[in-house]
Design an enzyme around this catalytic site. Structure first.
Site, PDB file in Angstrom:
ATOM      1  N   LYS A  58       0.774  -1.178   0.265  1.00  0.00           N
ATOM      2  CA  LYS A  58      -0.129   0.075   0.101  1.00  0.00           C
ATOM      3  C   LYS A  58       0.924   1.414  -0.037  1.00  0.00           C
ATOM      4  O   LYS A  58       0.514   2.386  -0.612  1.00  0.00           O
ATOM      5  CB  LYS A  58      -1.011  -0.119   1.260  1.00  0.00           C
ATOM      6  CG  LYS A  58      -2.374  -0.489   0.871  1.00  0.00           C
ATOM      7  CD  LYS A  58      -2.402  -2.065   0.673  1.00  0.00           C
ATOM      8  CE  LYS A  58      -2.487  -2.748  -0.463  1.00  0.00           C
ATOM      9  NZ  LYS A  58      -2.345  -4.202  -0.510  1.00  0.00           N
ATOM     10  N   ILE A 192      -2.577  -9.630  -6.210  1.00  0.00           N
ATOM     11  CA  ILE A 192      -1.268  -8.997  -6.242  1.00  0.00           C
ATOM     12  C   ILE A 192      -0.791  -8.633  -7.480  1.00  0.00           C
ATOM     13  O   ILE A 192      -0.270  -7.633  -7.885  1.00  0.00           O
ATOM     14  CB  ILE A 192      -0.130 -10.153  -5.570  1.00  0.00           C
ATOM     15  CG1 ILE A 192      -0.563 -10.530  -4.151  1.00  0.00           C
ATOM     16  CG2 ILE A 192       1.187  -9.796  -5.838  1.00  0.00           C
ATOM     17  CD1 ILE A 192       0.418 -11.487  -3.622  1.00  0.00           C
ATOM     18  N   VAL A 245       1.682 -19.654 -19.177  1.00  0.00           N
ATOM     19  CA  VAL A 245       2.753 -19.642 -19.450  1.00  0.00           C
ATOM     20  C   VAL A 245       3.434 -21.254 -19.255  1.00  0.00           C
ATOM     21  O   VAL A 245       2.948 -21.959 -18.136  1.00  0.00           O
ATOM     22  CB  VAL A 245       3.838 -18.839 -18.128  1.00  0.00           C
ATOM     23  CG1 VAL A 245       5.119 -18.899 -18.242  1.00  0.00           C
ATOM     24  CG2 VAL A 245       3.084 -17.326 -18.206  1.00  0.00           C
ATOM     25  N   ALA A 276       2.675 -14.190  -9.535  1.00  0.00           N
ATOM     26  CA  ALA A 276       1.836 -13.946  -8.710  1.00  0.00           C
ATOM     27  C   ALA A 276       0.628 -14.818  -8.894  1.00  0.00           C
ATOM     28  O   ALA A 276      -0.709 -14.261  -9.366  1.00  0.00           O
ATOM     29  CB  ALA A 276       1.354 -12.415  -8.535  1.00  0.00           C
ATOM     30  N   VAL A 277       0.577 -16.199  -8.721  1.00  0.00           N
ATOM     31  CA  VAL A 277      -0.326 -17.018  -8.881  1.00  0.00           C
ATOM     32  C   VAL A 277      -0.778 -17.618  -7.653  1.00  0.00           C
ATOM     33  O   VAL A 277      -1.556 -18.841  -7.584  1.00  0.00           O
ATOM     34  CB  VAL A 277       0.236 -18.171  -9.574  1.00  0.00           C
ATOM     35  CG1 VAL A 277       0.612 -17.697 -11.081  1.00  0.00           C
ATOM     36  CG2 VAL A 277       1.362 -18.891  -8.988  1.00  0.00           C
ATOM     37  N   GLY A 278      -0.825 -16.902  -6.424  1.00  0.00           N
ATOM     38  CA  GLY A 278      -1.703 -17.457  -5.351  1.00  0.00           C
ATOM     39  C   GLY A 278      -0.786 -17.574  -4.219  1.00  0.00           C
ATOM     40  O   GLY A 278       0.580 -17.535  -4.453  1.00  0.00           O
ATOM     41  N   ARG A 279      -1.322 -18.166  -3.123  1.00  0.00           N
ATOM     42  CA  ARG A 279      -0.346 -18.352  -1.813  1.00  0.00           C
ATOM     43  C   ARG A 279      -0.688 -19.816  -1.432  1.00  0.00           C
ATOM     44  O   ARG A 279      -2.056 -20.298  -1.447  1.00  0.00           O
ATOM     45  CB  ARG A 279      -0.403 -17.263  -0.855  1.00  0.00           C
ATOM     46  CG  ARG A 279       0.270 -16.008  -1.427  1.00  0.00           C
ATOM     47  CD  ARG A 279       0.081 -14.957  -0.228  1.00  0.00           C
ATOM     48  NE  ARG A 279       0.747 -14.951   1.034  1.00  0.00           N
ATOM     49  CZ  ARG A 279       2.148 -14.844   0.970  1.00  0.00           C
ATOM     50  NH1 ARG A 279       2.751 -14.266   0.119  1.00  0.00           N
ATOM     51  NH2 ARG A 279       2.483 -15.078   2.249  1.00  0.00           N
ATOM     52  N   HIS A 451     -23.748  15.591   2.946  1.00  0.00           N
ATOM     53  CA  HIS A 451     -23.592  15.840   1.635  1.00  0.00           C
ATOM     54  C   HIS A 451     -22.451  16.912   1.511  1.00  0.00           C
ATOM     55  O   HIS A 451     -22.486  18.050   2.480  1.00  0.00           O
ATOM     56  CB  HIS A 451     -25.014  16.450   1.126  1.00  0.00           C
ATOM     57  CG  HIS A 451     -24.694  17.111  -0.395  1.00  0.00           C
ATOM     58  ND1 HIS A 451     -24.763  16.449  -1.613  1.00  0.00           N
ATOM     59  CD2 HIS A 451     -24.788  18.430  -0.828  1.00  0.00           C
ATOM     60  CE1 HIS A 451     -24.734  17.296  -2.490  1.00  0.00           C
ATOM     61  NE2 HIS A 451     -24.548  18.231  -2.165  1.00  0.00           N
TER      62      HIS A 451
END
Ligand code: FAD
Ligand code: NAD
Length: 479
Positions: A58, A192, A245, A276-279, A451
């Site tokens: 972040k 990610i 890939v 970045a294909v998961g954890r 508002h």
């Protein structure tokens, strides 16, 4: 000090450190075993989230967004900047400072709450014994009435793209680039991939995202994901769906990637490649042969709704167990388990765990998507309103996106809320509150919203569910 504890927590990430603090608050003699050594070579609490996950990503997202605004959006506001430049080293140093401030803060909280931080590795044995191997020193066997496993997760690796943290990196390496890669490849259009792809794209990288599945963000409400895909593509992310890939070949300073899609085989060369294909749950070294806890078919530690494993007195939380791999889910499980140990009535409302993707605009959701509700066959209604109809969004130059409610037609109950837009991460909490309190959409319709505010779009979307929106033209319902 004796080696017997009321509670031993293994892992000092958001799940583990929160569980330890809550257990100590409840009066238990608590130790937390954490082995992490940070990039400065010092022992560190805070886990993946604070060290190499939520917080540093972040920090870079915020820095890169400021750069992006200075590059383009400032001009719309009549603000002129001179020649723009990016000092990646300074940006990284700022990120590291934020990380150190927060991880140091956790250490101070441990001191304040009298949680013992044992710096090293923990392994669960039978009978709630824990073998502690300090980062420096000899192994000890500790005993506890309760053990909480909170060892988290690590990135999934894929054979065609072996990570070396230089040319081919995982999320940790992608947070550490010392220069903006000219051509950046990303494998995986998940959270990610989109967040870190956005960081480097905003700073000037030409980013290609290769996603194996042919649907973009399949877990997100379709109306939102379709719109998000259009926006991210317009921002410069080249998102290739259905692209698998199959091989990669590294050269000194680049990598040639081979992938296949419906049109056949392709090759592309990148300066850097993010995988970045998961954890996956991190159980290596955590459990001795006789530990007794059960793993499920995906290697998550099997737990019940209150995070009890099959061994009485042993709990598991966070990324180690079923459910979304999210810091706030780990945190709430940490609190719950400490309170379960104390015999309190407590729970995590798994139906109301929000998800956020910190792109710009952000994507956020809670509850069910329209597709999920449709599939259930139950009658439902939808209220959806674009930010383009919101005064505050226009004043801020943020008209993209929408708020959408999915509502049970019979009971009027809010089943899901979905946001693509500015500050979606904050706005989604309104949906979380509504769902936690079992609100009807009428409850939201009757609330008064300040508002001008972005939240007014939440109000309008609630009104739209019953064709009562004021600031968008809606087809009238026949009497
Ligand atoms: P972890 O944070 O992984 O902590 C586990 C700790 O246990 C680690 O520090 C590890 O060193 C330690 N450990 C493991 N085994 C042992 C052992 N045997 N002995 C001693 N210590 C051990 N989630 C969000 O909700 N919001 C976000 O914005 C977000 N951004 C992310 C960005 C990135 C790049 C990544 C990678 C993840 C992000 N996540 C985010 C996910 C979030 O980081 C995880 O869901 C969260 O950290 C899980 O917490 P945890 O306590 O279960 O495990
Ligand atoms: P993810 O599950 O979000 O996305 C992985 C993507 O990679 C999927 O779309 C998947 O289809 C694709 N994929 C898998 N194998 C592939 C292959 N061989 N080739 C091409 N594509 C492939 O995982 P992630 O992005 O690695 O993030 C891991 C987890 O960390 C997230 O699921 C989330 O729980 C957590 N996280 C959360 C946040 C947040 O809350 N903002 C941010 C970052 C990470």
């Amino acid at each position: 000090m004796s080696d017997k504890y009321d509670v031993i927590v293994i892992g000092g990430g958001p799940g583990g450190y929160v569980a330890a603090i809550r257990a100590a608050q409840l009066g238990y003699k608590t130790a937390c075993i954490e082995k992490r050594i940070n990039k400065q070579g010092k022992p560190a609490l805070g886990g993946t989230c604070l060290n190499v996950g939520c917080i540093p990503s972040k920090a870079l997202l915020d820095s890169s967004w400021k750069y992006h605004e200075a590059e383009g959006a400032f001009a719309d506001h009549g603000i002129k900047v001179g020649k723009l430049d990016i000092d990646v080293k300074a940006m990284q140093e700022r990120k590291d400072k934020v990380v150190l401030q927060l991880t140091g803060g956790v250490a101070s909280l441990f001191q304040a709450n009298k949680v013992t931080w044992l710096q090293g590795s923990g392994q669960l044995k039978a009978n709630k014994q824990v073998v502690f191997t300090p980062n420096e020193g000899d192994e000890q066997t500790l005993e506890a009435d309760n053990v909480i496993l909170a060892a988290g997760s690590v990135p999934v690796e894929i054979p065609p793209a072996e990570v070396d943290q230089k040319i081919i990196v995982d999320s940790t390496g992608a947070l550490e680039f010392d220069a903006v890669p000219k051509k950046l490849g990303v494998i995986g259009a998940g959270i990610i991939g989109l967040e870190l792809g956005s960081v480097w794209s905003r700073l000037g990288s030409e980013v290609t995202v290769l996603e194996a599945v042919d649907t973009f963000l399949p877990a997100v409400d379709k109306q939102i994901s379709k719109e998000a895909q259009k926006l991210f593509t317009k921002q410069g992310l080249d998102i290739k769906l259905g692209a698998r890939v199959t091989a990669s070949k590294k050269n000194k300073n680049s990598v040639r990637v081979t992938y296949t899609d419906k049109d056949g085989e392709h090759e592309e060369t990148f300066d850097r490649l993010i995988v970045a294909v998961g954890r996956r749950p991190y159980t290596e070294g955590l459990l001795s042969q006789d530990a007794g806890v059960t793993l499920d078919e995906r290697n998550f530690i099997y737990v019940d709704n209150q995070c009890r494993t099959d061994v009485p007195g042993v709990y598991a939380i966070g990324d180690l167990v079923r459910g979304p791999a999210l810091a706030h889910k780990a945190i709430e499980e940490g609190v719950m388990v400490a309170e379960v140990i104390a015999g309190e009535h407590t729970q995590v409302n798994y139906d109301a765990v929000p998800g956020v993707i910190y792109t710009h605009p952000e994507v956020a959701w809670v509850g069910k998507t329209e597709e999920e509700v449709k599939e259930s066959g139950e009658p439902y209604k939808i209220g959806a309103v674009p930010f383009a109809a919101n005064g505050r969004a226009l004043a801020a130059g943020e008209p993209a996106g929408l708020v959408k409610f999915v509502v049970d037609e019979k009971t009027d109950r809010v089943l899901g809320m979905h946001v693509l837009g500015p500050q979606a991460s904050e706005l989604i909490q309104q949906g979380v509150v509504a769902m936690e309190f079992g609100a009807s959409i009428e409850d939201l319709q009757l609330m008064v919203f300040g508002h001008p505010s972005l939240s007014e779009t939440v109000h309008e979307a609630a009104l739209a569910a019953d064709y009562k929106a004021i600031h968008v033209a809606q087809r009238r319902r026949k009497k």
